[in-house]
Scaffold this active site. Structure first.
Site, mmCIF file in Angstrom:
data_model
loop_
_atom_site.group_PDB
_atom_site.id
_atom_site.type_symbol
_atom_site.label_atom_id
_atom_site.label_comp_id
_atom_site.label_asym_id
_atom_site.label_seq_id
_atom_site.Cartn_x
_atom_site.Cartn_y
_atom_site.Cartn_z
ATOM 1 N N ASP A 7 0.869 -1.185 0.000
ATOM 2 C CA ASP A 7 0.000 0.000 0.000
ATOM 3 C C ASP A 7 0.908 1.237 0.000
ATOM 4 O O ASP A 7 2.135 1.141 -0.137
ATOM 5 C CB ASP A 7 -1.006 -0.040 1.167
ATOM 6 N N CYS A 64 3.293 -3.034 4.038
ATOM 7 C CA CYS A 64 2.465 -1.878 4.401
ATOM 8 C C CYS A 64 3.239 -1.098 5.468
ATOM 9 O O CYS A 64 4.441 -1.299 5.623
ATOM 10 C CB CYS A 64 1.058 -2.278 4.831
ATOM 11 N N THR A 66 3.149 -1.147 8.806
ATOM 12 C CA THR A 66 3.642 -2.030 9.868
ATOM 13 C C THR A 66 3.880 -3.455 9.394
ATOM 14 O O THR A 66 4.497 -4.243 10.117
ATOM 15 C CB THR A 66 2.597 -2.110 10.991
ATOM 16 N N HIS A 97 9.965 -23.689 9.543
ATOM 17 C CA HIS A 97 8.921 -24.333 10.341
ATOM 18 C C HIS A 97 7.516 -24.116 9.783
ATOM 19 O O HIS A 97 6.661 -24.980 9.940
ATOM 20 C CB HIS A 97 8.942 -23.791 11.783
ATOM 21 N N HIS A 133 6.304 -30.354 11.611
ATOM 22 C CA HIS A 133 5.968 -29.045 11.029
ATOM 23 C C HIS A 133 4.947 -29.207 9.901
ATOM 24 O O HIS A 133 4.023 -28.404 9.768
ATOM 25 C CB HIS A 133 7.232 -28.325 10.563
HETATM 26 C C1 RB5 Z 1 -1.657 3.011 6.380
HETATM 27 O O1 RB5 Z 1 -1.583 4.265 6.972
HETATM 28 C C2 RB5 Z 1 -1.345 1.936 7.391
HETATM 29 O O2 RB5 Z 1 -2.417 1.775 8.252
HETATM 30 C C3 RB5 Z 1 -1.038 0.638 6.675
HETATM 31 O O3 RB5 Z 1 0.037 0.817 5.809
HETATM 32 C C4 RB5 Z 1 -0.663 -0.535 7.549
HETATM 33 O O4 RB5 Z 1 0.334 -0.205 8.466
HETATM 34 C C5 RB5 Z 1 -1.777 -1.264 8.147
HETATM 35 O O5 RB5 Z 1 -1.603 -2.273 8.844
#
Ligand code: RB5
Length: 146
Positions: A7, A64, A66, A97, A133
């Site tokens: 994203d 993304c 996080t 695993h 596993h």
């Molecule tokens: C976008 O701002 C952010 O929420 C997305 O990239 C991600 O971290 C969501 O889990």
């Protein structure tokens, strides 16, 4: 063939990932997004998950902010095992695993050097194939207790 998706939050790190793949002559199909304009990460998680499940691609990388949302979305697809990894140890064991078929990365969590090491480890580690596993993966996929 690797499937790539991110994203807007993941886009800056995805550029680094693609540079690494290009340098190492690793083929990929890029499902976007292609800018920092706000988009919805499930769209890209679904494109990558479907590319793997159809056999078009064998593994994927999703990025993304996080790494959390985009791996949660991908993991809704039976047969997808997406692992959000923050270091090389996690990437190694996600393959050994868990036979993870998607690597998740957080662009707001990882620097480019750390991310490259994680990608390299993920791509160069095979599933161990050890019975216990294999059994545990089967239990996830088949909704069985043993
Ligand atoms: C976008 O701002 C952010 O929420 C997305 O990239 C991600 O971290 C969501 O889990």
């Amino acid at each position: 063939m690797l499937a790539l998706g991110c994203d807007h939050g993941g886009y800056p790190l995805m550029k680094t990932v693609k540079e690494y793949l290009d340098r190492n002559h690793i083929a990929y199909k890029d499902f976007g997004t292609d800018s920092e304009e706000s988009v919805d990460y499930p769209v890209y998680a679904k494109k990558v998950a479907r590319a793997i499940l159809s056999g078009e691609c064998d593994k994927g990388i999703l990025v993304c902010g996080t790494g959390i949302g985009i791996t949660i979305a991908a993991n809704r697809f039976p047969g997808i095992r997406a692992a959000n990894c923050t270091d090389e140890y996690m990437a190694r064991f996600a393959r050994l695993h868990n036979d993870a078929n998607i690597l998740g990365l957080g662009a707001r969590v990882l620097g480019p050097g750390a991310a490259e090491g994680i990608v390299e480890t993920f791509l160069n580690t095979e599933f161990s194939g050890v019975d216990r596993h294999q059994r545990r993966i089967h239990m996830i996929e088949e909704d069985v207790d043993r």
